[in-house]
Scaffold this motif. Structure first.
Motif, PDB file in Angstrom:
ATOM      1  N   ASP A   1       2.880  10.282   0.061  1.00 24.44           N
ATOM      2  CA  ASP A   1       4.139   9.846   0.578  1.00 24.44           C
ATOM      3  C   ASP A   1       4.933   9.843  -0.712  1.00 24.44           C
ATOM      4  N   MET A   2       4.306   9.468  -1.907  1.00 29.45           N
ATOM      5  CA  MET A   2       5.273   9.214  -3.041  1.00 29.45           C
ATOM      6  C   MET A   2       5.843  10.757  -3.509  1.00 29.45           C
ATOM      7  N   LEU A   3       4.892  11.798  -3.189  1.00 28.58           N
ATOM      8  CA  LEU A   3       5.487  13.058  -3.347  1.00 28.58           C
ATOM      9  C   LEU A   3       6.590  13.406  -2.624  1.00 28.58           C
ATOM     10  N   ALA A   4       6.264  13.123  -1.054  1.00 28.32           N
ATOM     11  CA  ALA A   4       7.297  13.568  -0.165  1.00 28.32           C
ATOM     12  C   ALA A   4       8.512  12.833  -0.204  1.00 28.32           C
ATOM     13  N   GLU A   5       8.552  11.461  -0.183  1.00 27.93           N
ATOM     14  CA  GLU A   5       9.655  10.696  -0.075  1.00 27.93           C
ATOM     15  C   GLU A   5       9.703   9.858  -1.350  1.00 27.93           C
ATOM     16  N   PRO A   6       9.867  10.081  -2.486  1.00 33.75           N
ATOM     17  CA  PRO A   6       9.806   9.320  -3.958  1.00 33.75           C
ATOM     18  C   PRO A   6      10.755   8.269  -3.696  1.00 33.75           C
ATOM     19  N   ARG A   7      12.116   8.582  -3.022  1.00 30.75           N
ATOM     20  CA  ARG A   7      13.061   7.439  -3.177  1.00 30.75           C
ATOM     21  C   ARG A   7      12.656   6.271  -2.355  1.00 30.75           C
TER      22      ARG A   7
ATOM     23  N   VAL B   1       0.825  -1.059  -0.122  1.00 26.91           N
ATOM     24  CA  VAL B   1      -0.269  -0.195  -0.150  1.00 26.91           C
ATOM     25  C   VAL B   1       1.067   1.236  -0.139  1.00 26.91           C
ATOM     26  N   LEU B   2       0.633   2.115  -0.994  1.00 25.10           N
ATOM     27  CA  LEU B   2       1.484   3.315  -1.047  1.00 25.10           C
ATOM     28  C   LEU B   2       0.343   4.491  -1.285  1.00 25.10           C
ATOM     29  N   ARG B   3       0.871   5.603  -0.404  1.00 25.90           N
ATOM     30  CA  ARG B   3      -0.130   6.772  -0.327  1.00 25.90           C
ATOM     31  C   ARG B   3       0.423   7.685  -1.405  1.00 25.90           C
TER      32      ARG B   3
END
Length: 276
Positions: free
Chosen positions: A184-190, A179-181
């Motif tokens: 969070d993908m924007l804030a912590e892409p790595r 599960v990915l928010r």
């Protein structure tokens, strides 16, 4: 029959396309960005009308929902028939049974990636994509019978409300679900995209990871769309890749609609950190 499908699942306008374009760039490992209109090669859709017509082997009335549902098991068996270890498949369907047909059957499924987005932002993007007013979109994504109607490109997709969709994919499962928010993908892409790469069992290479993140940035995607268009853009919307930001709802979604969304989806929004 191999359990090889890894579902790339989401409610519409939640970041599924972004994740798939990242994967296309990571897998290609090229020095130039993968053209956005080629990104589909890494993950086929589960509702493509052409595929259902091929399986039917004859005339197909896409408005006959029962007929297309009866074809679905054969479509999915066709996907896994290549005997590959992994077949990435994009879906907006909820993990439910529709008219007696399991939409996401365990017998072909290896795992899943589920991407969710703050519904207050998602609903604004949903409205733009489907040519609705924000009020119409709020009502639509809160309705238990929400579905995308069939057309010449796609068969019916059964989504239900946003809350029901999220619950269906994040509840108890017979297989792993990452599960990915979106936020969070924007804030912590790595960190997030590294988890995605590892979930798929691919080797993690930091330089390759950073390049794929750069090549799938919203700046890159929007510039490509301006130059060549994008096949996934709906006829109702001006463009597919808009701002790609979070918290747009704070300025763009009327307070009365914010209240409606929070009332309809409070429990799931709270569970996933969108409400305190």
């Amino acid at each position: 029959m191999k359990k090889s499908i890894v579902w790339m699942a989401s409610y519409p306008k939640s970041g599924n396309t972004w994740a798939r374009i990242f994967l296309a760039n990571y897998i290609a490992n090229a020095r130039e960005p993968v053209p956005i209109n080629n990104a589909h090669i890494v993950a086929m859709g589960d509702s493509i009308t052409k595929t259902y017509r091929m399986v039917a082997g004859g005339p197909l009335d896409v408005t006959n929902i029962d007929q297309t549902l009866q074809l679905r098991p054969r479509v999915l068996r066709g996907i896994v028939a290549n005997n590959a270890d992994i077949n990435l498949v994009k879906t907006h369907n909820a993990r439910v049974t529709a008219r007696g047909v399991p939409l996401i059957p365990d017998n072909v499924t290896r795992s899943a990636v589920y991407i969710l987005r703050n519904p207050l932002d998602m609903v604004l993007s949903y409205a733009r994509h489907y040519g609705m007013t924000p009020e119409e979109a709020v009502s639509t994504v809160s309705h238990p019978d929400n579905a995308n109607p069939p057309d010449e490109e796609t068969v019916t997709q059964f989504m239900g409300s946003w809350s029901e969709h999220v619950r269906s994919w994040t509840g108890k499962s017979a297989y792993p679900v990452l599960v990915l928010r979106y936020e969070d993908m924007l804030a912590e892409p790595r960190a997030c995209f590294a988890r995605l790469v590892q979930h798929l069992g691919m080797p993690l290479d930091v330089e390759r990871l950073d390049r794929a993140i750069l090549f799938s940035s919203f700046k890159e995607l929007s510039e490509q769309e301006k130059k060549q268009g994008f096949v996934e853009k709906s006829e109702q919307s001006e463009r597919f890749f808009a701002k790609g930001q979070k918290d747009q709802w704070k300025t763009d979604l009327p307070a009365r609609l914010v209240k409606k969304m929070k009332h309809a989806h409070r429990k799931v929004m709270t569970k996933f950190g969108y409400l305190e």
